[in-house]
Design an enzyme around this catalytic site. Sequence first.
Site, PDB file in Angstrom:
ATOM      1  N   TYR A 119      14.417  34.084 -80.779  1.00 55.55           N
ATOM      2  CA  TYR A 119      13.412  35.265 -80.665  1.00 55.55           C
ATOM      3  C   TYR A 119      13.401  35.561 -79.150  1.00 55.55           C
ATOM      4  O   TYR A 119      13.824  36.606 -78.784  1.00 55.55           O
ATOM      5  CB  TYR A 119      12.167  35.028 -81.338  1.00 55.55           C
ATOM      6  CG  TYR A 119      11.147  36.060 -80.856  1.00 55.55           C
ATOM      7  CD1 TYR A 119      11.206  37.437 -81.556  1.00 55.55           C
ATOM      8  CD2 TYR A 119      10.147  35.799 -79.847  1.00 55.55           C
ATOM      9  CE1 TYR A 119      10.270  38.320 -81.156  1.00 55.55           C
ATOM     10  CE2 TYR A 119       9.355  36.906 -79.499  1.00 55.55           C
ATOM     11  CZ  TYR A 119       9.161  38.026 -80.206  1.00 55.55           C
ATOM     12  OH  TYR A 119       8.457  39.200 -79.693  1.00 55.55           O
ATOM     13  N   LYS A 122       0.545  40.628 -90.521  1.00 57.01           N
ATOM     14  CA  LYS A 122       1.446  39.869 -89.913  1.00 57.01           C
ATOM     15  C   LYS A 122       1.385  38.379 -90.567  1.00 57.01           C
ATOM     16  O   LYS A 122       2.423  37.495 -90.171  1.00 57.01           O
ATOM     17  CB  LYS A 122       1.386  39.627 -88.566  1.00 57.01           C
ATOM     18  CG  LYS A 122       1.806  40.979 -87.720  1.00 57.01           C
ATOM     19  CD  LYS A 122       1.715  40.753 -86.267  1.00 57.01           C
ATOM     20  CE  LYS A 122       2.831  39.708 -85.748  1.00 57.01           C
ATOM     21  NZ  LYS A 122       2.702  39.883 -84.264  1.00 57.01           N
ATOM     22  N   SER A 130       9.071  40.336 -74.412  1.00 55.74           N
ATOM     23  CA  SER A 130       8.171  39.360 -74.952  1.00 55.74           C
ATOM     24  C   SER A 130       7.888  38.123 -73.808  1.00 55.74           C
ATOM     25  O   SER A 130       8.971  37.830 -73.130  1.00 55.74           O
ATOM     26  CB  SER A 130       8.709  38.727 -76.328  1.00 55.74           C
ATOM     27  OG  SER A 130       7.849  37.567 -76.515  1.00 55.74           O
TER      28      SER A 130
HETATM   29  N1  LIG Z   1       2.175  40.595 -81.353  1.00 59.74           N
HETATM   30  C1  LIG Z   1       2.693  40.047 -80.182  1.00 59.74           C
HETATM   31  O1  LIG Z   1       1.918  39.132 -79.737  1.00 59.74           O
HETATM   32  C2  LIG Z   1       3.942  40.330 -79.537  1.00 59.74           C
HETATM   33  C3  LIG Z   1       4.171  39.510 -78.322  1.00 59.74           C
HETATM   34  C4  LIG Z   1       5.323  39.737 -77.579  1.00 59.74           C
HETATM   35  C5  LIG Z   1       6.165  40.614 -78.139  1.00 59.74           C
HETATM   36  N2  LIG Z   1       5.895  41.425 -79.384  1.00 59.74           N
HETATM   37  C6  LIG Z   1       6.901  42.497 -79.720  1.00 59.74           C
HETATM   38  O2  LIG Z   1       6.097  43.805 -79.896  1.00 59.74           O
HETATM   39  C7  LIG Z   1       6.694  44.409 -80.912  1.00 59.74           C
HETATM   40  C8  LIG Z   1       5.811  44.829 -82.139  1.00 59.74           C
HETATM   41  O3  LIG Z   1       5.261  43.463 -82.499  1.00 59.74           O
HETATM   42  P1  LIG Z   1       4.122  43.562 -83.619  1.00 59.74           P
HETATM   43  O4  LIG Z   1       3.380  42.265 -83.161  1.00 59.74           O
HETATM   44  O5  LIG Z   1       3.685  44.800 -83.632  1.00 59.74           O
HETATM   45  O6  LIG Z   1       5.230  43.150 -84.623  1.00 59.74           O
HETATM   46  P2  LIG Z   1       5.186  43.584 -86.229  1.00 59.74           P
HETATM   47  O7  LIG Z   1       6.127  42.563 -87.127  1.00 59.74           O
HETATM   48  O8  LIG Z   1       3.867  43.873 -86.820  1.00 59.74           O
HETATM   49  O9  LIG Z   1       5.738  44.780 -85.973  1.00 59.74           O
HETATM   50  C9  LIG Z   1       7.231  44.970 -86.133  1.00 59.74           C
HETATM   51  C10 LIG Z   1       7.431  46.230 -87.034  1.00 59.74           C
HETATM   52  O10 LIG Z   1       9.011  46.499 -87.297  1.00 59.74           O
HETATM   53  C11 LIG Z   1       9.370  46.583 -88.404  1.00 59.74           C
HETATM   54  N3  LIG Z   1      10.608  46.340 -88.486  1.00 59.74           N
HETATM   55  C12 LIG Z   1      11.449  45.105 -88.556  1.00 59.74           C
HETATM   56  N4  LIG Z   1      12.689  44.979 -88.852  1.00 59.74           N
HETATM   57  C13 LIG Z   1      13.129  46.232 -88.795  1.00 59.74           C
HETATM   58  C14 LIG Z   1      14.270  47.210 -88.911  1.00 59.74           C
HETATM   59  N5  LIG Z   1      15.641  46.394 -88.954  1.00 59.74           N
HETATM   60  N6  LIG Z   1      14.209  48.545 -89.091  1.00 59.74           N
HETATM   61  C15 LIG Z   1      12.790  49.015 -88.915  1.00 59.74           C
HETATM   62  N7  LIG Z   1      11.824  48.511 -88.597  1.00 59.74           N
HETATM   63  C16 LIG Z   1      11.679  47.048 -88.602  1.00 59.74           C
HETATM   64  C17 LIG Z   1       8.526  45.597 -89.173  1.00 59.74           C
HETATM   65  O11 LIG Z   1       8.509  46.397 -90.338  1.00 59.74           O
HETATM   66  C18 LIG Z   1       7.221  45.803 -88.427  1.00 59.74           C
HETATM   67  O12 LIG Z   1       6.264  46.909 -88.966  1.00 59.74           O
HETATM   68  C19 LIG Z   1       7.935  43.613 -81.475  1.00 59.74           C
HETATM   69  O13 LIG Z   1       9.159  44.053 -80.929  1.00 59.74           O
HETATM   70  C20 LIG Z   1       7.549  42.090 -80.990  1.00 59.74           C
HETATM   71  O14 LIG Z   1       8.712  41.352 -81.030  1.00 59.74           O
HETATM   72  C21 LIG Z   1       4.784  41.506 -79.987  1.00 59.74           C
END
Ligand SMILES: NC(=O)c1ccc[n+]([C@@H]2O[C@H](COP(=O)([O-])OP(=O)(O)OC[C@H]3O[C@@H](n4cnc5c(N)ncnc54)[C@H](O)[C@@H]3O)[C@@H](O)[C@H]2O)c1
Length: 369
Positions: free
Chosen positions: A195, A233, A173
């Site tokens: 985070y 989200k 991230s």
């Molecule tokens: N969306 C953004 O802008 C962004 C930016 C930087 C990094 N990220 C990273 O990208 C990845 C995806 O992000 P996103 O935006 O799709 O978020 P999101 O929260 O929609 O997706 C994460 C998923 O992980 C699942 N999850 C959480 N804990 C879990 C566990 N213990 N076991 C199994 N599943 C679990 C959640 O239910 C969720 O569906 C994440 O790692 C996030 O940190 C996202």
Amino acid sequence: MVLVPYCRNSDVSRNIRDYHMNLPIDTFTFWEKTMKYIEESLANKTILITGGAGFIGSNLAFYFQENHPEANVVVLDCFRSGETLSNGNLKSFGHFKNLVGFTGDVISGDINDKELLLDLEINYDFDYIFHEAAISDTTALEQDLMVKTNVNAFKDLLELARKHDANMIYASSAATYGDAPSPQTVGCEAPQNVYGFSKLMMDHIARDFIKDADISVVGLRYFNVYGPHEYFKNSTASMVVQFGHQLLSGKAPRLFEGSDKIVRDFIFIEDIIQANVKAMHPKKSGVYNVGTGNPRSFQSIVDILQKELGTSYTCEYIPNPFVGSYQFHTEAEVASSKDGLGYEATWSLEEGIKSYVPEIRRLYETEVK
Ligand SMILES: NC(=O)c1ccc[n+]([C@@H]2O[C@H](COP(=O)([O-])OP(=O)(O)OC[C@H]3O[C@@H](n4cnc5c(N)ncnc54)[C@H](O)[C@@H]3O)[C@@H](O)[C@H]2O)c1
């Protein structure tokens, strides 16, 4: 002007695509810009997507279903349970609605559950692992849960990848940079919350792991992602969908004072998919930024949305309560990502929002109203 709904995998989307194929060449359509990012066949390949019921993971699942129907795609997600963190937000955001139309395997499970990981090891033979599961809420205060889920479970998944000889692509991230100066560059991190710290720890683990691994491991530092499937989200979804729904509900958009000068590297989901797919066979394992390198202001988001939604509300400006601990400028250094992955952002903010607006409207009608 033609508005093109973004819906990746359904009969509806095929009809839309067929319809747009017949439009004049200069008509902008989503479909003209979406594509297969690798030509190789994925026949007999098995892909694990952790966090596959979330925003980015579900888009990846549909990308493979649509473009590589020969691949076997397995989604693992713990889904939402209603359990909340101390900040009031849900502990996990996975939602079945993000996967309606997906025809691969869906497993409800926790990446912290070692027995589940053993089951996966025994019952599958993965070729690629896309690791998106995480506590993705940047404002979560539970340091124990954050480190356990984001850092410790990652190590276990890397071992699974090693055993299966599966290439690993995982979500890091831009939060690793915290208040590091722009352009944010790999190697100059200053996380400001647990985070960001957890994602930086994942990058350290990956670098160490790569030293004696036969598989490739790529960490992708996503910047501010927006696009379809983020709605569930809730308050952690991007400001694009949040402003869009404010406008649709007839409310004047509320922005911080000076919002024309507060800029972020906003990146459309389609470019995130591009980066992930290209990372399946990187020139070099490593950690890469996934942004546009072209930061835009929050004011621009509202202006583009107003144009696309046909509204002309006067913005309301409120004092920024976070001055002192607020990022005013994020901008990804992207040359290294082009070198190492062949990734280059292709969606401007104008194009991304225009493509997303029909979905923002649909969500407003079906989920918000
Ligand atoms: N969306 C953004 O802008 C962004 C930016 C930087 C990094 N990220 C990273 O990208 C990845 C995806 O992000 P996103 O935006 O799709 O978020 P999101 O929260 O929609 O997706 C994460 C998923 O992980 C699942 N999850 C959480 N804990 C879990 C566990 N213990 N076991 C199994 N599943 C679990 C959640 O239910 C969720 O569906 C994440 O790692 C996030 O940190 C996202």
